[in-house]
Design a protein around this motif. Structure first.
Motif, PDB file in Angstrom:
ATOM      1  N   ALA A 326       0.859  -1.182   0.000  1.00 50.84           N
ATOM      2  CA  ALA A 326       0.000   0.000   0.000  1.00 50.84           C
ATOM      3  C   ALA A 326       0.896   1.233   0.000  1.00 50.84           C
ATOM      4  N   SER A 327       0.366   2.343  -0.517  1.00 55.73           N
ATOM      5  CA  SER A 327       1.182   3.555  -0.545  1.00 55.73           C
ATOM      6  C   SER A 327       0.367   4.743  -0.038  1.00 55.73           C
ATOM      7  N   TRP A 328       1.005   5.919  -0.027  1.00 52.27           N
ATOM      8  CA  TRP A 328       0.339   7.101   0.543  1.00 52.27           C
ATOM      9  C   TRP A 328      -0.951   7.441  -0.198  1.00 52.27           C
ATOM     10  N   ASP A 329      -1.072   7.006  -1.447  1.00 53.89           N
ATOM     11  CA  ASP A 329      -2.256   7.388  -2.231  1.00 53.89           C
ATOM     12  C   ASP A 329      -3.245   6.246  -2.418  1.00 53.89           C
ATOM     13  N   THR A 330      -2.995   5.124  -1.760  1.00 48.79           N
ATOM     14  CA  THR A 330      -3.964   4.028  -1.839  1.00 48.79           C
ATOM     15  C   THR A 330      -5.273   4.475  -1.165  1.00 48.79           C
TER      16      THR A 330
END
Lengths: 349, 349, 349, 349
Positions: A326-330
């Protein structure tokens, strides 16, 4: 250019995410006028000062382009070529840097098997011998990854046990912190508590994987090791001419705890995904989810079709284990769509 | 942050200039959604295709972060460590890369004295001996800079004479093109005419010094030398994760001849500055101005005061020679203010 | 096996001579029983102590196999890869070691033009700039050869002038002493006077070219630089297992001034050859003969025929200059036969 | 000099033994007259031809000084720095060369755990992945030691299984043959059968540990890999000037099967020692004895006292396991005296 492919969202890597808007804004804001190149500018001074403050002690900070470079140059600063670096078999420096550490430092890497990507004093100790014996590469650095390549996180106590061992043997400890923000978010502690107070000597402080465009910081907690680093960075081809654009990214990243918001969000999305996926029959989460990575065993038959809709990587083909980052923009919507896709594919089996 | 210092304009280096707005706009435009990291994305494909088209032949293109890296990795791709690289004594690879070429390639650099920063078949030939003699580093690459570090430009005929010599001896020729746009603008010819048609094998195609934020292209005209380059780039710590942001810079840079407009402008400003400065008593332009650099002998007494108002570097302290670089954002007003400042300081002497 | 070829005597190189009988005898004498390998044996202790005594001060001594290795490892001990080594353009480390110094140390070599193979403070000073500037390889070592590759010899005063310059700039001075015995014999002074008293920091103390079979000593006058040398030697592939056989060669070499007798003899033969050859019409001795090398301009037409009878090398083909080296086993008869051969060939022209 | 210490016999290492008299005699026999230096001499031609004949096929042979150098330069000839070398965790290249392979080749070493020092296709296969993936060091060489550091010997079938795996994956196989003679003696087969017929590509053919003074041969079975080796050897500081003295050692070593007599003898002495020691209560031979090494678990209390009388090394301090090496000059009397000493010490407990 905005083809279906390029806009396809997924769980492949935090490196596939874009740049956080606040960071992009900061880059735009300094895009006028002349600034001294190569880091002798006020933007770099501000950014490095902000990084210094994170650690609550006197540290030396140098900005570079990539995480591999932060690691390799950090190791180079503290080693002679006849020394060795103990690391986990799964560590990025051993597995995923195409031998850059060996090539640039001349040192030997000593990979250690682990269950969860984490070294322990016991597993490290198996490599600590042959001191003073000129036939044997001399152990010099213990390198740990925080959070690890397997999504796990060292507690401060675990780190302290490693630095104690190291310092007793006159070794130093390096942290590959490409995802250090995710570890801090998971542990809910400061970098001072995690890094300075545990006695870490060298840190690769990551930015790119948590919302920056490019740029990592080499942080010397043990400042005596930084003496020649400006030459090492230049000879290592990592001195940015237009340094202001790395500097202001870090400035924005460290303003109003943007780094922490991003990391917390990514972690939360990973946990959410793990929870929802775990409820699906036929999906097994294979590792405890701590930071922003999820490892899952899923039926081989659905992997290819699922990848067509959402990027992600197979971690272990034989075991049918995949990795979802997962990333900051998920978004929650991303998670839900992904889980639905899995369910649909499974029901088609 | 916008202190007087940071906004002070000057003639120090094209690296002190900001990013061209069109290029910044392109970076903003792709800042959404997920993209495969490390270059396997459609933006990179578009950018490299645009670069390929410049050369009118089949070339291989790889994007890296810095000019030093473009040079060093390019040399690495074509050499064994027991070989040598002939270059001008004033070349960036010899003077200004802190030994990065030697460290990464293991090769010997053979610096040759020149009058104007340009190698000639005659000066190169002094280093071409000892072939097949294992005690002697084997000459393998001739590296020229276009435009040179002294602001001069090789004509296609001059380049051809060098590649002919090289190919007769089974050597290859590399161009450090950190300022190749300025050379093309000065000569008013295409990259195909300057590079492909003259038989160049390897090119470091610069972007940063002519309006980009970061990013250079390693171009293999001699495509057989690129076979292993993806590994060399990664081990050289120059594989960008979020590659799309380098790619779209090149895309914008090569759209509507932005590169050429920028370079022509910088050259014109340099010529204007040289003309105006030459008219001042006590100022002597010491080299023919061709690209965007001006070298001038000025009274020692005014250097320090002048530097306070406008950044620039002293080139040769003993000879009281300074270097003034114009860039894509230099204005006629900058030139006029600078010339006035010189005149004022001189009249105060 | 004793074909005409193998027994053909000549003036090609002191490396073509055999081992002095006293040295061979010493090797035979220790050829029984077991001895600790890798240098921790009493023979090595005796030999290194004898070498230490030559210098009249506390020095550290390490034995290696070859002259190239002595030079390269010596340089490695005192450098970081981002530093540079100033040397004569004709120096062995620049011309004849196939880039081994660059490969192993990562450093840049800065070759300086000379008239006679000797550096001077003035010629060295041209390379001493850019200190503290991270773009520039940092000057660290000045390396001189004694006696030089051109047969010339530095006086102690000349050496002292160089070490003074170096130490003022915090550089160190290395001597490539592959033929240091010939220099001592020519100057008629001790190693203490030539090396210790002039402030030399690092010395490659040669044995092979003056009657030994193999073996050179790395001598640290500046003992602080030797701290890690045992690891450097091992990683440099130069730690001999059966060290006793190098040690006893040095022991014999330094017993009863064998080294000095050999060197004096070689020098005398070179001077004799130069004198006799100089008297021949058409032969011109092109350099002052000091140590055991003679450089002569001879008619192109006789070179090939003369080489058929006596080994020697052409030094500069265009200028028709050849190099003749005398060695410890050169006889007056060798000189006379050689001179006669020249005369005969000339009279046949 | 013939102190008690230096003449103390033991089982420490085959490197502690002297030079076989026949080999010393050969060195004496060529110690007159001039010979071309650096290997272009008839002695070297004879020696390399003798080595070539051992393999029954066209091979390329180069002589170097040490076993470490033979290994490292051999690996260097077949690798790029971004490649990796699979080896046993106990291999000399991983454990005992102070990182020389990494430093000189830039490659990564991949140590594999083994029971007996021998790699298998299965254990090798765990490291063969990530092909064509630029983030991962590319597997290129499998290096095995014959006989191994644990005294074991690969059968030709075992070797063939490894070369088959390697060649299927376009890898090459290297043999560290520091003790290859002992393996051949144990297996009672020719080098052709053991090495050529099994498909080995690269061999370090040892001499020093089996009766020579110094000198190893780098043998290219896969001759295409030798193309640039003369430069690699020189840059690797391993080109002997007075090469004739290495050459004639090999000549004598390969005359009248001296190599085989020496190796058989050493093996026989090791087996004898193992048999006799095994009969002693409290002594346990821990590994099958195949070549000339014996591994034994002995009471901790007697180790120090026993070492005072006979050199040998402790292999695993915790497990109280020691290593005893027999050599070409070990006598039955040595074995008997050693066994008696053990018995005496044990009875004193």
């Amino acid at each position: 250019m905005k083809t279906e492919t390029t806009l396809k969202r997924g769980f492949a890597s935090d490196n596939n995410a874009p740049v956080h808007p606040e960071i992009m804004k900061a880059m735009l804001a300094v895009n006028e006028g002349h600034t001294i190149a190569y880091g002798d500018d006020p933007y770099t001074e501000v950014a490095t000062e902000k990084i210094r403050l994170l650690f609550g002690k006197d540290v030396c900070v140098y900005l570079v382009f990539t995480g591999t470079a932060a690691n390799v140059l950090n190791l180079a600063a503290a080693t002679h070529p006849w020394q060795s670096v103990v690391c986990a078999e799964t560590s990025h420096i051993h597995e995923d840097e195409c031998g850059a550490p060996e090539k640039f430092t001349g040192c030997k890497l000593l990979p250690v098997q682990t269950d969860d990507g984490k070294l322990t004093p016991e597993s490290i100790a198996t490599q600590l011998y042959g001191f003073n014996f000129e036939h044997h590469s001399q152990p010099r650095i213990i390198s740990i990854t925080q959070s690890t390549e397997l999504g796990t996180v060292y507690t401060p106590q675990e780190i302290k046990a490693i630095t104690d061992l190291a310092h007793n043997k006159e070794l130093v400890v390096h942290v590959d912190g490409a995802r250090i923000a995710n570890a801090a978010a998971f542990l809910d502690i400061s970098f001072k508590e995690m890094i300075s107070d545990t006695g870490i000597d060298l840190l690769s402080f990551g930015g790119t994987k948590n919302g920056m465009m490019y740029g990592e910081a080499v942080v010397f907690l043990n400042t005596s090791l930084s003496e020649n680093f400006k030459y090492i960075r230049k000879q290592g081809m990592q001195l940015a001419s237009k340094m202001r654009y790395i500097a202001v990214q870090f400035d924005a990243y460290l303003t109003d705890d943007l780094w922490l918001h991003n990391a917390r969000h990514a972690n939360r999305m990973a946990h959410l995904l793990a929870e929802k996926a775990a409820r699906i029959d036929g999906i097994k989460i294979t590792r405890k989810v701590e930071a922003n990575g999820v490892f899952a065993k899923i039926p081989k038959e659905i992997i290819h079709a699922l990848q067509k809709e959402f990027f992600f990587y197979v971690w272990d083909e034989n075991a049918s284990v995949v990795r979802w980052m997962a990333s900051w923009d998920t978004t929650e919507e991303d998670v839900d769509r992904f889980v639905s896709a899995i369910q649909n594919l499974l029901s088609d089996l």
